[in-house]
Write a protein that holds these residues in place. Structure first.
Motif, PDB file in Angstrom:
ATOM      1  N   GLY A  75       0.815  -1.215   0.000  1.00 14.28           N
ATOM      2  CA  GLY A  75       0.000   0.000   0.000  1.00 14.28           C
ATOM      3  C   GLY A  75       0.844   1.258   0.000  1.00 14.28           C
TER       4      GLY A  75
ATOM      5  N   GLY B 154      -3.721   2.455  -2.925  1.00 17.64           N
ATOM      6  CA  GLY B 154      -2.757   2.388  -1.828  1.00 17.64           C
ATOM      7  C   GLY B 154      -3.284   3.044  -0.563  1.00 17.64           C
TER       8      GLY B 154
ATOM      9  N   ILE C 201      -5.671   0.670   1.171  1.00 23.21           N
ATOM     10  CA  ILE C 201      -4.926  -0.404   1.837  1.00 23.21           C
ATOM     11  C   ILE C 201      -4.332   0.099   3.145  1.00 23.21           C
TER      12      ILE C 201
END
Length: 107
Positions: free
Chosen positions: A14, A39, A42
């Motif tokens: 991420g 990202g 995440i």
């Protein structure tokens, strides 16, 4: 592979996507904002999990880190809509992460 190593790998993935998304967005590649947003999600998910399972003594630090990751979502929105102030949200993230890095996480 135990669950903590798996989460660490996903978290680093991420972070790499966030970094790559920023570089792509600066280079005017349209999909950079989407990479950044992936990202960001995440990182937010992993930090929310860490906040949920941490000891009571570490709740404050993990809450700061959760807010820090949450600042990446408006940055994603600003990137996707073509706003120029997306960098301010990344700056807020950097400041909160820097502050949290000086706080001691106890085991």
């Amino acid at each position: 592979m135990n669950i903590y190593k798996f989460f660490s790998v996903v978290y680093y993935l991420g972070m790499a996507l966030v970094f790559l998304g920023v570089l792509m967005h600066i280079s005017d590649i349209y999909y950079g904002a989407w990479v950044f947003a992936g990202g960001s999600l995440i990182m937010l998910g992993i930090r929310a999990y860490n906040r949920a399972v941490c000891h009571d003594i570490n709740k404050r630090v993990n809450t700061i880190l959760l807010y820090s990751a949450a600042m990446l979502l408006p940055a994603s929105w600003a990137m996707l809509t073509g706003r120029r102030y997306w960098i301010l949200f990344i700056l807020l993230t950097a400041v909160l992460d820097s502050y949290a890095s000086f706080r001691r996480i106890k085991k």
